[in-house]
Design a protein around this motif. Structure first.
Motif, mmCIF file in Angstrom:
data_model
loop_
_atom_site.group_PDB
_atom_site.id
_atom_site.type_symbol
_atom_site.label_atom_id
_atom_site.label_comp_id
_atom_site.label_asym_id
_atom_site.label_seq_id
_atom_site.Cartn_x
_atom_site.Cartn_y
_atom_site.Cartn_z
ATOM 1 N N ARG A 188 -129.454 47.448 -62.351
ATOM 2 C CA ARG A 188 -129.518 48.136 -61.047
ATOM 3 C C ARG A 188 -128.258 47.842 -60.240
ATOM 4 O O ARG A 188 -127.721 48.732 -59.566
ATOM 5 C CB ARG A 188 -130.757 47.698 -60.280
ATOM 6 C CG ARG A 188 -130.865 48.312 -58.884
ATOM 7 C CD ARG A 188 -132.166 47.950 -58.211
ATOM 8 N NE ARG A 188 -132.232 48.515 -56.875
ATOM 9 C CZ ARG A 188 -131.873 47.860 -55.768
ATOM 10 N NH1 ARG A 188 -131.438 46.602 -55.853
ATOM 11 N NH2 ARG A 188 -131.959 48.437 -54.583
ATOM 12 N N GLU A 189 -127.803 46.589 -60.261
ATOM 13 C CA GLU A 189 -126.570 46.254 -59.542
ATOM 14 C C GLU A 189 -125.400 47.079 -60.070
ATOM 15 O O GLU A 189 -124.558 47.552 -59.304
ATOM 16 C CB GLU A 189 -126.264 44.757 -59.691
ATOM 17 C CG GLU A 189 -127.147 43.852 -58.867
ATOM 18 C CD GLU A 189 -126.932 44.030 -57.380
ATOM 19 O OE1 GLU A 189 -125.815 43.788 -56.903
ATOM 20 O OE2 GLU A 189 -127.897 44.421 -56.689
ATOM 21 N N THR A 190 -125.339 47.255 -61.375
ATOM 22 C CA THR A 190 -124.288 48.090 -61.957
ATOM 23 C C THR A 190 -124.415 49.523 -61.478
ATOM 24 O O THR A 190 -123.411 50.169 -61.120
ATOM 25 C CB THR A 190 -124.365 48.039 -63.498
ATOM 26 O OG1 THR A 190 -124.147 46.699 -63.929
ATOM 27 C CG2 THR A 190 -123.328 48.953 -64.120
ATOM 28 N N ALA A 191 -125.633 50.043 -61.463
ATOM 29 C CA ALA A 191 -125.849 51.416 -61.001
ATOM 30 C C ALA A 191 -125.430 51.569 -59.541
ATOM 31 O O ALA A 191 -124.785 52.560 -59.165
ATOM 32 C CB ALA A 191 -127.326 51.797 -61.168
ATOM 33 N N LEU A 192 -125.790 50.595 -58.715
ATOM 34 C CA LEU A 192 -125.404 50.637 -57.306
ATOM 35 C C LEU A 192 -123.890 50.567 -57.155
ATOM 36 O O LEU A 192 -123.304 51.296 -56.349
ATOM 37 C CB LEU A 192 -126.063 49.473 -56.549
ATOM 38 C CG LEU A 192 -127.576 49.542 -56.349
ATOM 39 C CD1 LEU A 192 -128.110 48.220 -55.816
ATOM 40 C CD2 LEU A 192 -127.936 50.685 -55.398
ATOM 41 N N ARG A 223 -121.535 51.413 -59.329
ATOM 42 C CA ARG A 223 -120.904 52.668 -59.760
ATOM 43 C C ARG A 223 -121.091 53.761 -58.722
ATOM 44 O O ARG A 223 -120.211 54.596 -58.503
ATOM 45 C CB ARG A 223 -121.515 53.117 -61.094
ATOM 46 C CG ARG A 223 -121.123 52.275 -62.291
ATOM 47 C CD ARG A 223 -121.718 52.874 -63.552
ATOM 48 N NE ARG A 223 -121.425 52.097 -64.744
ATOM 49 C CZ ARG A 223 -121.838 52.427 -65.948
ATOM 50 N NH1 ARG A 223 -122.577 53.537 -66.117
ATOM 51 N NH2 ARG A 223 -121.539 51.680 -66.991
ATOM 52 N N ASP A 224 -122.247 53.765 -58.078
ATOM 53 C CA ASP A 224 -122.561 54.833 -57.131
ATOM 54 C C ASP A 224 -121.884 54.641 -55.783
ATOM 55 O O ASP A 224 -121.500 55.613 -55.137
ATOM 56 C CB ASP A 224 -124.084 54.898 -56.937
ATOM 57 C CG ASP A 224 -124.510 56.071 -56.074
ATOM 58 O OD1 ASP A 224 -124.406 57.213 -56.550
ATOM 59 O OD2 ASP A 224 -124.918 55.846 -54.917
ATOM 60 N N GLU A 225 -121.724 53.379 -55.358
ATOM 61 C CA GLU A 225 -121.325 53.126 -53.970
ATOM 62 C C GLU A 225 -119.887 52.656 -53.790
ATOM 63 O O GLU A 225 -119.303 52.879 -52.732
ATOM 64 C CB GLU A 225 -122.261 52.089 -53.347
ATOM 65 C CG GLU A 225 -123.715 52.554 -53.281
ATOM 66 C CD GLU A 225 -124.614 51.513 -52.625
ATOM 67 O OE1 GLU A 225 -124.102 50.718 -51.803
ATOM 68 O OE2 GLU A 225 -125.816 51.495 -52.934
ATOM 69 N N TRP A 231 -132.076 57.810 -57.437
ATOM 70 C CA TRP A 231 -131.010 57.132 -58.185
ATOM 71 C C TRP A 231 -129.850 56.854 -57.262
ATOM 72 O O TRP A 231 -129.426 57.767 -56.530
ATOM 73 C CB TRP A 231 -130.532 57.991 -59.366
ATOM 74 C CG TRP A 231 -129.503 57.277 -60.204
ATOM 75 C CD1 TRP A 231 -128.153 57.352 -60.085
ATOM 76 C CD2 TRP A 231 -129.776 56.331 -61.239
ATOM 77 N NE1 TRP A 231 -127.554 56.526 -60.983
ATOM 78 C CE2 TRP A 231 -128.525 55.874 -61.709
ATOM 79 C CE3 TRP A 231 -130.945 55.808 -61.801
ATOM 80 C CZ2 TRP A 231 -128.411 54.943 -62.725
ATOM 81 C CZ3 TRP A 231 -130.836 54.877 -62.809
ATOM 82 C CH2 TRP A 231 -129.577 54.453 -63.265
ATOM 83 N N PRO A 232 -129.309 55.653 -57.199
ATOM 84 C CA PRO A 232 -129.736 54.466 -57.932
ATOM 85 C C PRO A 232 -131.183 54.073 -57.588
ATOM 86 O O PRO A 232 -131.653 54.361 -56.500
ATOM 87 C CB PRO A 232 -128.737 53.399 -57.464
ATOM 88 C CG PRO A 232 -127.571 54.153 -56.927
ATOM 89 C CD PRO A 232 -128.132 55.394 -56.346
ATOM 90 N N ARG A 279 -131.404 54.817 -66.382
ATOM 91 C CA ARG A 279 -131.278 56.220 -66.008
ATOM 92 C C ARG A 279 -132.150 57.132 -66.864
ATOM 93 O O ARG A 279 -132.813 58.042 -66.343
ATOM 94 C CB ARG A 279 -129.820 56.660 -66.108
ATOM 95 C CG ARG A 279 -129.585 58.071 -65.563
ATOM 96 C CD ARG A 279 -128.191 58.561 -65.913
ATOM 97 N NE ARG A 279 -127.162 57.750 -65.300
ATOM 98 C CZ ARG A 279 -126.699 57.955 -64.080
ATOM 99 N NH1 ARG A 279 -127.209 58.935 -63.329
ATOM 100 N NH2 ARG A 279 -125.738 57.193 -63.593
ATOM 101 N N VAL A 300 -126.316 51.173 -68.121
ATOM 102 C CA VAL A 300 -127.275 51.641 -67.119
ATOM 103 C C VAL A 300 -128.148 52.788 -67.625
ATOM 104 O O VAL A 300 -129.161 53.114 -67.007
ATOM 105 C CB VAL A 300 -126.544 52.085 -65.829
ATOM 106 C CG1 VAL A 300 -125.891 50.905 -65.144
ATOM 107 C CG2 VAL A 300 -125.540 53.183 -66.121
#
Length: 375
Positions: free
Chosen positions: A330-334, A336-338, A283-284, A174, A170
């Motif tokens: 983006r799916e990975t970022a989401l 990891r974040d959520e 971010w995300p 980022r 990601v």
């Protein structure tokens, strides 16, 4: 929301309410709505007479009221159609009231004699109550559908995030986003610090043509002051500093201290909050199409005050969805974040899939019930 709180049974309640309404309508139709309306009108008139005269026409009270009451009740009874349902109930009540003296118990007994008419009147009331209950059940069903749609969307999103590759790189998203955010914050801070308030406001005004990169609109009276007074040539931090000066000290810097204090002092919060946030990418990050459109607008706004390096960073964001596997990253970022530990555990043991299946099944039942009970 689980199906254990009773809300999942709205389909059954809707079907039951529909059946109750059909039964209530059939009961009215079997006796004739017009005839029942006539009974209701007569019943209301009869009970109104009983209520109005009970205190005056009993015992040795008002003789004129007693006579008036009996005559009115006789007139009501004799005016009824011979085939009116429950006509005998009105006649029985009239016969009971045909005495030389009436007591309160006679009025009570007359009301009892009118019972068969009251039962018929209740058929109309029952139909209205059934209609209200049916409409309420349909509203509940539609409301539950909206809740289910939101829940299904949430569960599908959770399931989709659970399928994301948490090891995907990601940083390819980022790093350019953080580089742009840092550059635009620094560029705006320098511009706000060094440029005149008039110049800053013109950039703000120009940004309003770009909804995805727009600053909050300048208050009209503040904008007019900055555009028309010499103080508008000063930077915003200087104007805020001036607003804290005493009147005597401020008079050395501006020709109308009161006007500056009124315009700048009143809108201090706006000026202090006029930062780079409207130009920063979250971010995300947003979906690819949103980023493309927003970055294009950011380029147009940022170019009005920032150096070429910052503008280039904005252009980099505009091209980012085409340069990397944007949606997957983006799916990975989401994810990891959520996704917290509890959600990941639910996904692993299949609880999310089970909840999703139950929600979809319930939605189908409610949709079928709404279709079957549509009028």
């Amino acid at each position: 929301m689980s199906g254990n709180d009773g809300s999942a049974d709205v389909a059954s309640r809707l079907r039951a309410a529909s059946e109750d309404l059909a039964d209530a309508r059939a009961a009215v139709e079997a006796r004739g709505e017009a005839r029942l309306e006539a009974v209701r009108a007569a019943y209301r008139e009869a009970t109104d007479l009983l209520d109005r005269y009970e205190g005056r026409a009993t015992g040795t009270g008002d003789f004129a009221a007693f006579v008036e009451f009996q005559e009115s009740f006789v007139e009501l009874t004799e005016g009824l159609d011979d085939d009116l349902p429950a006509r005998d109930a009105f006649k029985a009540a009239n016969d009971l009231l045909d005495q030389r003296r009436l007591g309160e118990d006679d009025f009570d007994r007359a009301r009892e004699e009118l019972g068969p008419a009251a039962d018929l009147v209740d058929l109309l009331a029952d139909r209205e109550a059934a209609r209200e209950a049916f409409e309420a059940a349909r509203r509940d069903a539609r409301r539950r559908l909206r809740d289910l749609d939101a829940r299904i969307d949430s569960l599908e999103r959770l399931q989709r995030l659970g399928e994301a590759d948490l090891d995907a790189p990601v940083d390819r998203l980022r790093e350019p986003i953080e580089a742009y955010d840092e550059a635009v914050r620094e560029a705006w801070a320098a511009f706000r610090r060094d440029a005149s308030a008039r110049e800053v406001f013109r950039v703000v005004a120009a940004s309003r043509a770009y909804p995805l990169a727009a600053f909050p609109e300048v208050p009209p009276d503040l904008r007019e002051y900055v555009e028309s007074r010499p103080a508008g040539e000063e930077p915003i931090p200087t104007l805020l500093e001036y607003a804290d000066y005493s009147t005597s000290k401020l008079s050395h810097y501006v020709d109308d201290p009161a006007a500056l204090r009124t315009r700048v002092g009143t809108h201090r919060t706006y000026l202090e909050r006029l930062d780079a946030d409207p130009l920063v990418v979250s971010w995300p990050p947003p979906d690819a199409e949103t980023l493309r459109y927003r970055a294009s607008e950011l380029v147009s706004v940022v170019a009005r005050f920032a150096d070429e390096g910052t503008v280039a960073a904005a252009r980099r964001l505009r091209d980012l969805p085409d340069d990397v596997a944007y949606d997957r990253l983006r799916e990975t970022a989401l994810a990891r974040d959520e996704l917290d530990e509890a959600e990941r555990e639910r996904l692993e043991r299949g609880a999310v899939e089970a909840e999703l299946t139950a929600a979809r099944d319930e939605r189908e039942r409610i949709e079928a019930a709404l279709t079957a009970t549509a009028e």
